[in-house]
Design an enzyme around this catalytic site. Sequence first.
Site, PDB file in Angstrom:
ATOM      1  N   GLY A  98       0.829  -1.203   0.000  1.00 23.91           N
ATOM      2  CA  GLY A  98       0.000   0.000   0.000  1.00 23.91           C
ATOM      3  C   GLY A  98       0.861   1.248   0.000  1.00 23.91           C
ATOM      4  N   ASP A 126      -1.333  -7.019  -5.397  1.00 26.27           N
ATOM      5  CA  ASP A 126      -2.574  -7.134  -4.629  1.00 26.27           C
ATOM      6  C   ASP A 126      -2.289  -8.116  -3.499  1.00 26.27           C
ATOM      7  OD1 ASP A 126      -5.018  -7.761  -3.547  1.00 26.27           O
ATOM      8  OD2 ASP A 126      -5.994  -8.262  -5.454  1.00 26.27           O
ATOM      9  N   ASN A 165       1.190  -2.503   5.313  1.00 22.16           N
ATOM     10  CA  ASN A 165       0.446  -1.256   5.480  1.00 22.16           C
ATOM     11  C   ASN A 165      -0.837  -1.183   4.648  1.00 22.16           C
ATOM     12  OD1 ASN A 165       0.285   1.883   5.849  1.00 22.16           O
ATOM     13  ND2 ASN A 165       0.422   1.561   3.626  1.00 22.16           N
ATOM     14  N   SER A 211      -4.217  -0.116  14.293  1.00 21.30           N
ATOM     15  CA  SER A 211      -4.970   1.141  14.377  1.00 21.30           C
ATOM     16  C   SER A 211      -5.378   1.398  15.816  1.00 21.30           C
ATOM     17  CB  SER A 211      -6.233   1.028  13.514  1.00 21.30           C
ATOM     18  OG  SER A 211      -7.126   2.087  13.788  1.00 21.30           O
ATOM     19  N   TYR A 217     -13.645  -3.496  10.602  1.00 23.71           N
ATOM     20  CA  TYR A 217     -12.338  -2.825  10.679  1.00 23.71           C
ATOM     21  C   TYR A 217     -11.690  -3.087  12.045  1.00 23.71           C
ATOM     22  CZ  TYR A 217      -8.878   0.931   9.989  1.00 23.71           C
ATOM     23  OH  TYR A 217      -7.714   1.658   9.856  1.00 23.71           O
ATOM     24  N   ILE A 243      -5.265  10.033  10.942  1.00 19.35           N
ATOM     25  CA  ILE A 243      -4.176  10.568  10.115  1.00 19.35           C
ATOM     26  C   ILE A 243      -4.768  11.081   8.803  1.00 19.35           C
ATOM     27  CG2 ILE A 243      -1.996   9.982   8.955  1.00 19.35           C
ATOM     28  CD1 ILE A 243      -1.917   9.644  12.070  1.00 19.35           C
TER      29      ILE A 243
HETATM   30  N1  LIG Z   1      -5.502   7.247   7.952  1.00 13.22           N
HETATM   31  C1  LIG Z   1      -5.776   6.898   9.198  1.00 13.22           C
HETATM   32  O1  LIG Z   1      -6.330   7.680   9.989  1.00 13.22           O
HETATM   33  C2  LIG Z   1      -5.403   5.517   9.687  1.00 13.22           C
HETATM   34  C3  LIG Z   1      -5.548   5.250  11.052  1.00 13.22           C
HETATM   35  C4  LIG Z   1      -5.200   3.990  11.528  1.00 13.22           C
HETATM   36  C5  LIG Z   1      -4.724   3.018  10.661  1.00 13.22           C
HETATM   37  N2  LIG Z   1      -4.615   3.309   9.332  1.00 13.22           N
HETATM   38  C6  LIG Z   1      -4.117   2.242   8.461  1.00 13.22           C
HETATM   39  O2  LIG Z   1      -3.001   2.714   7.741  1.00 13.22           O
HETATM   40  C7  LIG Z   1      -2.901   2.005   6.497  1.00 13.22           C
HETATM   41  C8  LIG Z   1      -2.730   2.993   5.358  1.00 13.22           C
HETATM   42  O3  LIG Z   1      -3.887   3.805   5.274  1.00 13.22           O
HETATM   43  P1  LIG Z   1      -3.907   5.273   4.630  1.00 13.22           P
HETATM   44  O4  LIG Z   1      -4.609   6.143   5.587  1.00 13.22           O
HETATM   45  O5  LIG Z   1      -2.572   5.650   4.132  1.00 13.22           O
HETATM   46  O6  LIG Z   1      -4.921   5.019   3.416  1.00 13.22           O
HETATM   47  P2  LIG Z   1      -4.733   5.193   1.832  1.00 13.22           P
HETATM   48  O7  LIG Z   1      -6.060   4.860   1.258  1.00 13.22           O
HETATM   49  O8  LIG Z   1      -4.129   6.521   1.519  1.00 13.22           O
HETATM   50  O9  LIG Z   1      -3.660   4.073   1.459  1.00 13.22           O
HETATM   51  C9  LIG Z   1      -3.961   2.698   1.432  1.00 13.22           C
HETATM   52  C10 LIG Z   1      -3.224   2.080   0.265  1.00 13.22           C
HETATM   53  O10 LIG Z   1      -3.470   0.660   0.296  1.00 13.22           O
HETATM   54  C11 LIG Z   1      -3.663   0.243  -1.046  1.00 13.22           C
HETATM   55  N3  LIG Z   1      -4.408  -1.020  -1.089  1.00 13.22           N
HETATM   56  C12 LIG Z   1      -5.731  -1.229  -0.831  1.00 13.22           C
HETATM   57  N4  LIG Z   1      -6.047  -2.521  -1.050  1.00 13.22           N
HETATM   58  C13 LIG Z   1      -4.895  -3.151  -1.429  1.00 13.22           C
HETATM   59  C14 LIG Z   1      -4.570  -4.478  -1.787  1.00 13.22           C
HETATM   60  N5  LIG Z   1      -5.511  -5.453  -1.836  1.00 13.22           N
HETATM   61  N6  LIG Z   1      -3.280  -4.773  -2.100  1.00 13.22           N
HETATM   62  C15 LIG Z   1      -2.330  -3.813  -2.088  1.00 13.22           C
HETATM   63  N7  LIG Z   1      -2.590  -2.522  -1.791  1.00 13.22           N
HETATM   64  C16 LIG Z   1      -3.860  -2.200  -1.460  1.00 13.22           C
HETATM   65  C17 LIG Z   1      -4.421   1.388  -1.704  1.00 13.22           C
HETATM   66  O11 LIG Z   1      -4.328   1.332  -3.111  1.00 13.22           O
HETATM   67  C18 LIG Z   1      -3.726   2.592  -1.096  1.00 13.22           C
HETATM   68  O12 LIG Z   1      -2.637   3.029  -1.877  1.00 13.22           O
HETATM   69  C19 LIG Z   1      -4.164   1.133   6.406  1.00 13.22           C
HETATM   70  O13 LIG Z   1      -3.857  -0.176   6.821  1.00 13.22           O
HETATM   71  C20 LIG Z   1      -5.100   1.790   7.404  1.00 13.22           C
HETATM   72  O14 LIG Z   1      -6.062   0.899   7.917  1.00 13.22           O
HETATM   73  C21 LIG Z   1      -4.938   4.522   8.829  1.00 13.22           C
END
Ligand SMILES: NC(=O)c1ccc[n+]([C@@H]2O[C@H](COP(=O)([O-])OP(=O)(O)OC[C@H]3O[C@@H](n4cnc5c(N)ncnc54)[C@H](O)[C@@H]3O)[C@@H](O)[C@H]2O)c1
Length: 261
Positions: free
Chosen positions: A13, A63, A90, A143, A156, A189
Amino acid sequence: MGTLTGQVAVVTGGGSGIGKAICQQLSSQGAHVWVTDIQAEHASQVSEEIRQQGHQATAFRLDVTDHSAVRDFFAHVDQECGRVDILVNNAGIAGHPSLLVNMSDEAWMQMFNIHVHGSFYCLREAAKRMIQQNYGRVVNMSSLAAETSLAGFAHYGAVKYALVGLTEATAKELAGYQITVNAIKPGVIRSALTQGFLASAEERLATATPAKRIGNPEDIAMAVSMLVQPAASFVTGASLVVDGGFNLMNEMDRVMLDMLQ
Ligand SMILES: NC(=O)c1ccc[n+]([C@@H]2O[C@H](COP(=O)([O-])OP(=O)(O)OC[C@H]3O[C@@H](n4cnc5c(N)ncnc54)[C@H](O)[C@@H]3O)[C@@H](O)[C@H]2O)c1
């Protein structure tokens, strides 16, 4: 020379948000970063930006839910680099909020496929290599939803708790090979994942956070960087909350701070 010079890092990701910031951070410290994402174009853009800054990165469409694709990807990394020092699991989605009684099988399964199965597939492949080389650093992106699961997000919350379980069991299995496995629990975030939600809630959340702001992807990248350092060899099985103090605050704290400040 950075502290990660000569190391090979795999970030899932990595094409946007937190993953992108992690790729930038680890490459700036000298690692050759494999920027993997289901969205090939996003991965390419990130790796191109990193190379323009004079660091090492390779984009790869991956993926994480496809276990044979994960296996083939790690075999490809073997051929190109011959080692994997760092894995950051991630990749993720937030999914749509829904009461449990209305939740579809598809929504539930998709959440488990990406976060739990995807992290398992990648960690299994990376661990085989890390055991061989007797060194490794793994970070699983959990998270704050694994401190207290949010109503409307049972799927989630369930997967983010599962990642803590994966982290703790494998930390114990792998510690004897100089491999650490840790989890990060980010608060809210700023990213594509939270964009819609933050449009209306940002000010309120920032006010409720001791740090008085929402987190940025770079805040999480910094925490990942701490955990993957060679010197961080005694930190394993931990779940690090990175939320500007948000989760610690309760109404009593607010009363006290209002009285005293
Ligand atoms: N943003 C927040 O507030 C937050 C808080 C806690 C945890 N997280 C976790 O952080 C991680 C990143 O989230 P983010 O906020 O950067 O979101 P984001 O949507 O910007 O990034 C997520 C990335 O994962 C990729 N992705 C989705 N499904 C996929 C798959 N099957 N295979 C490969 N890649 C895939 C997407 O294309 C994207 O680029 C996630 O695991 C999310 O649950 C985010």
